[in-house]
Design an enzyme around this catalytic site. Structure first.
Site, PDB file in Angstrom:
ATOM      1  CB  SER A  59     -16.132  -7.743  -2.552  1.00 25.32           C
ATOM      2  OG  SER A  59     -16.771  -8.158  -1.381  1.00 25.32           O
TER       3      SER A  59
ATOM      4  CG  HIS B 246     -15.344  -6.273  -7.304  1.00 25.32           C
ATOM      5  ND1 HIS B 246     -14.176  -6.879  -6.931  1.00 25.32           N
ATOM      6  CD2 HIS B 246     -15.780  -5.614  -6.196  1.00 25.32           C
ATOM      7  CE1 HIS B 246     -13.918  -6.618  -5.672  1.00 25.32           C
ATOM      8  NE2 HIS B 246     -14.873  -5.832  -5.201  1.00 25.32           N
TER       9      HIS B 246
ATOM     10  CD  GLU C 230     -11.880  -8.771  -9.712  1.00 22.80           C
ATOM     11  OE1 GLU C 230     -12.447  -8.367  -8.661  1.00 22.80           O
ATOM     12  OE2 GLU C 230     -10.966  -9.602  -9.677  1.00 22.80           O
TER      13      GLU C 230
ATOM     14  CG  ASN D 297     -11.560  -8.797  -2.486  1.00 20.75           C
ATOM     15  OD1 ASN D 297     -10.775  -7.982  -1.993  1.00 20.75           O
ATOM     16  ND2 ASN D 297     -12.801  -8.468  -2.826  1.00 20.75           N
TER      17      ASN D 297
HETATM   18  N1  CAA Z   1     -14.544   9.683  -2.538  1.00 25.13           N
HETATM   19  C1  CAA Z   1     -14.209  10.454  -3.590  1.00 25.13           C
HETATM   20  N2  CAA Z   1     -12.970  10.958  -3.772  1.00 25.13           N
HETATM   21  C2  CAA Z   1     -12.054  10.670  -2.847  1.00 25.13           C
HETATM   22  C3  CAA Z   1     -12.331   9.877  -1.725  1.00 25.13           C
HETATM   23  C4  CAA Z   1     -13.647   9.376  -1.587  1.00 25.13           C
HETATM   24  N3  CAA Z   1     -14.006   8.595  -0.563  1.00 25.13           N
HETATM   25  N4  CAA Z   1     -11.205   9.769  -0.975  1.00 25.13           N
HETATM   26  C5  CAA Z   1     -10.241  10.469  -1.619  1.00 25.13           C
HETATM   27  N5  CAA Z   1     -10.762  11.013  -2.747  1.00 25.13           N
HETATM   28  C6  CAA Z   1     -10.035  11.817  -3.732  1.00 25.13           C
HETATM   29  C7  CAA Z   1      -9.608  13.146  -3.164  1.00 25.13           C
HETATM   30  O1  CAA Z   1     -10.621  14.113  -3.340  1.00 25.13           O
HETATM   31  C8  CAA Z   1      -8.384  13.457  -3.997  1.00 25.13           C
HETATM   32  O2  CAA Z   1      -8.782  13.971  -5.252  1.00 25.13           O
HETATM   33  P1  CAA Z   1      -7.849  14.915  -6.146  1.00 25.13           P
HETATM   34  O3  CAA Z   1      -6.500  14.256  -6.252  1.00 25.13           O
HETATM   35  O4  CAA Z   1      -8.579  14.963  -7.431  1.00 25.13           O
HETATM   36  O5  CAA Z   1      -7.786  16.188  -5.416  1.00 25.13           O
HETATM   37  C9  CAA Z   1      -7.759  12.089  -4.252  1.00 25.13           C
HETATM   38  O6  CAA Z   1      -8.824  11.138  -4.063  1.00 25.13           O
HETATM   39  C10 CAA Z   1      -6.629  11.781  -3.307  1.00 25.13           C
HETATM   40  O7  CAA Z   1      -7.116  11.927  -1.982  1.00 25.13           O
HETATM   41  P2  CAA Z   1      -6.268  12.463  -0.747  1.00 25.13           P
HETATM   42  O8  CAA Z   1      -5.212  13.401  -1.233  1.00 25.13           O
HETATM   43  O9  CAA Z   1      -7.217  12.920   0.293  1.00 25.13           O
HETATM   44  O10 CAA Z   1      -5.628  11.161  -0.123  1.00 25.13           O
HETATM   45  P3  CAA Z   1      -4.641  10.122  -0.710  1.00 25.13           P
HETATM   46  O11 CAA Z   1      -3.727  10.686  -1.729  1.00 25.13           O
HETATM   47  O12 CAA Z   1      -4.090   9.489   0.505  1.00 25.13           O
HETATM   48  O13 CAA Z   1      -5.594   9.069  -1.485  1.00 25.13           O
HETATM   49  C11 CAA Z   1      -6.875   7.114  -1.538  1.00 25.13           C
HETATM   50  C12 CAA Z   1      -6.654   8.455  -0.849  1.00 25.13           C
HETATM   51  C13 CAA Z   1      -7.268   7.347  -3.007  1.00 25.13           C
HETATM   52  C14 CAA Z   1      -7.996   6.411  -0.811  1.00 25.13           C
HETATM   53  C15 CAA Z   1      -5.513   6.301  -1.480  1.00 25.13           C
HETATM   54  O14 CAA Z   1      -5.066   6.241  -0.159  1.00 25.13           O
HETATM   55  C16 CAA Z   1      -5.639   4.905  -2.020  1.00 25.13           C
HETATM   56  O15 CAA Z   1      -5.597   4.678  -3.226  1.00 25.13           O
HETATM   57  N6  CAA Z   1      -5.767   3.925  -1.091  1.00 25.13           N
HETATM   58  C17 CAA Z   1      -5.932   2.508  -1.486  1.00 25.13           C
HETATM   59  C18 CAA Z   1      -7.359   2.276  -1.864  1.00 25.13           C
HETATM   60  C19 CAA Z   1      -7.614   0.864  -2.249  1.00 25.13           C
HETATM   61  O16 CAA Z   1      -6.748  -0.001  -2.241  1.00 25.13           O
HETATM   62  N7  CAA Z   1      -8.872   0.593  -2.593  1.00 25.13           N
HETATM   63  C20 CAA Z   1      -9.313  -0.734  -2.915  1.00 25.13           C
HETATM   64  C21 CAA Z   1      -9.903  -1.335  -1.680  1.00 25.13           C
HETATM   65  S1  CAA Z   1     -10.440  -2.956  -1.984  1.00 25.13           S
HETATM   66  C22 CAA Z   1     -11.950  -2.762  -2.660  1.00 25.13           C
HETATM   67  O17 CAA Z   1     -12.531  -1.722  -2.761  1.00 25.13           O
HETATM   68  C23 CAA Z   1     -12.593  -4.019  -3.136  1.00 25.13           C
HETATM   69  C24 CAA Z   1     -13.104  -4.965  -2.181  1.00 25.13           C
HETATM   70  O18 CAA Z   1     -13.860  -5.829  -2.639  1.00 25.13           O
HETATM   71  C25 CAA Z   1     -12.785  -5.011  -0.742  1.00 25.13           C
END
Ligand code: CAA
Length: 283
Positions: free
Chosen positions: A119, A140, A152, A190
């Site tokens: 990351s 990424h 990315e 990031n």
């Molecule tokens: N694995 C697989 N599928 C998942 C999951 C997981 N861990 N968490 C949620 N899902 C799926 C659910 O099954 C659901 O699927 P369907 O719509 O097909 O039914 C969908 O995602 C939505 O889930 P929920 O309804 O339970 O919850 P939500 O609508 O609140 O979404 C979320 C959850 C997708 C995590 C959303 O909150 C989100 O997009 N959050 C931001 C995530 C983000 O910013 N990620 C980047 C982080 S930074 C990074 O990764 C890089 C780094 O280097 C640090």
């Protein structure tokens, strides 16, 4: 170059997600980790995700078994010899990564591409640990991998054009959108995300608002799916701190200075969701 077999190194949160999307796209996947327990955990996560897809009627039981059948567990990095592409998603530690890349560069066939899901660690430095820096690239993925559309793609200083083209094609085959960036600390994702999270921690530290208020403002006011503190807990506060340190050291500007409150939480072992407590408590 045709890519058929992919090795994923590390079966944690990111590695298991990457293995899942690769197997769903039809690749044969060698999923590597150092212990059986880690592999069990990774494969269980994948099974859980696929079962949910079956329950929702998006996949048949037979398709799920076929996807799982394409995943081979391994504890031996030498299995890279069967692979055209390796995606490393091990610990975010330069020594760990360079040691893995040295081994991979010896084991994998000459044509194989070695990608890292780091990351924020420099791709160019990881590539320099191998004798094939032109075949090394950053891929990424975002968490949760099966859901998030972005990959990315980071070119190291010596990354070849054909390496970039092949990896871009793989990302598209995985159903993702590849976006190209160059190798500078924190890349783009990031470099922009973490200072926002860090600023949210400063706002909490300085008593500008309660944590719930900070998150509500960013969710309701900016349409972010999660507030920055909730997102920090989701990513892991240790990961956030380590990325801020990479930005601070690599870019040399005090605007990237990690908030003392973030350091304090990490020292307390309050790392977010994974330890049950971060800015919020989880049960
Ligand atoms: N694995 C697989 N599928 C998942 C999951 C997981 N861990 N968490 C949620 N899902 C799926 C659910 O099954 C659901 O699927 P369907 O719509 O097909 O039914 C969908 O995602 C939505 O889930 P929920 O309804 O339970 O919850 P939500 O609508 O609140 O979404 C979320 C959850 C997708 C995590 C959303 O909150 C989100 O997009 N959050 C931001 C995530 C983000 O910013 N990620 C980047 C982080 S930074 C990074 O990764 C890089 C780094 O280097 C640090």
């Amino acid at each position: 170059m045709e890519i058929k077999n992919v090795m994923v190194v590390g079966s944690g949160q990111m590695g298991s997600g990457i293995a899942q999307v690769c197997a769903q796209a039809g690749f044969t996947v060698y999923l590597h980790d150092v212990s059986d327990e880690a592999l069990d955990k990774g494969v269980n996560t994948i099974e859980g995700n696929l079962s949910r897809q079956v329950e929702k009627g998006r996949m048949t039981g037979e398709e799920m078994r076929a996807v799982l059948g394409r995943i081979r567990r391994t504890g031996d990095l030498a299995d890279a010899k069967h692979c055209d592409l390796v995606i490393e998603a091990a610990r975010e530690n330069m020594q760990v990564k360079t040691s893995i890349f040295k081994t991979l560069a010896e084991a994998a066939p000459d044509h194989a591409i070695l990608a890292t899901n780091t990351s924020s660690l420099p791709i160019t430095e990881i590539a320099a640990a191998t004798k094939r820096p032109e075949k090394v690239i950053g891929m990424h993925f975002m968490n949760p991998v099966p859901v998030m559309k972005l990959v990315e793609i980071i070119r190291g200083l010596a990354t070849a054009e054909e390496t970039f083209a092949a990896v871009k094609e793989v990302a598209v085959r995985l159903g993702k959108t590849p976006v190209e960036v160059n190798d500078f600390p924190g890349f783009i994702s990031n470099r922009i995300l973490m200072p926002m999270i860090n600023e949210a921690v400063y706002a909490l530290y300085e008593g500008v608002a309660e944590k719930e208020a900070i998150d509500a403002i960013m969710k309701l006011g900016m349409n972010h799916p999660m507030g920055p503190l909730e997102l920090a807990d989701f990513i892991g506060l240790d990961t956030c701190l380590s990325i801020m340190e990479t930005l601070h050291e690599g870019l040399g500007d005090d605007k990237y200075r990690p908030c003392p409150l973030l350091r304090k939480y990490v020292k307390a072992g309050w790392l977010g969701r994974k330890t049950g407590r971060g800015f919020y408590q989880y049960h």
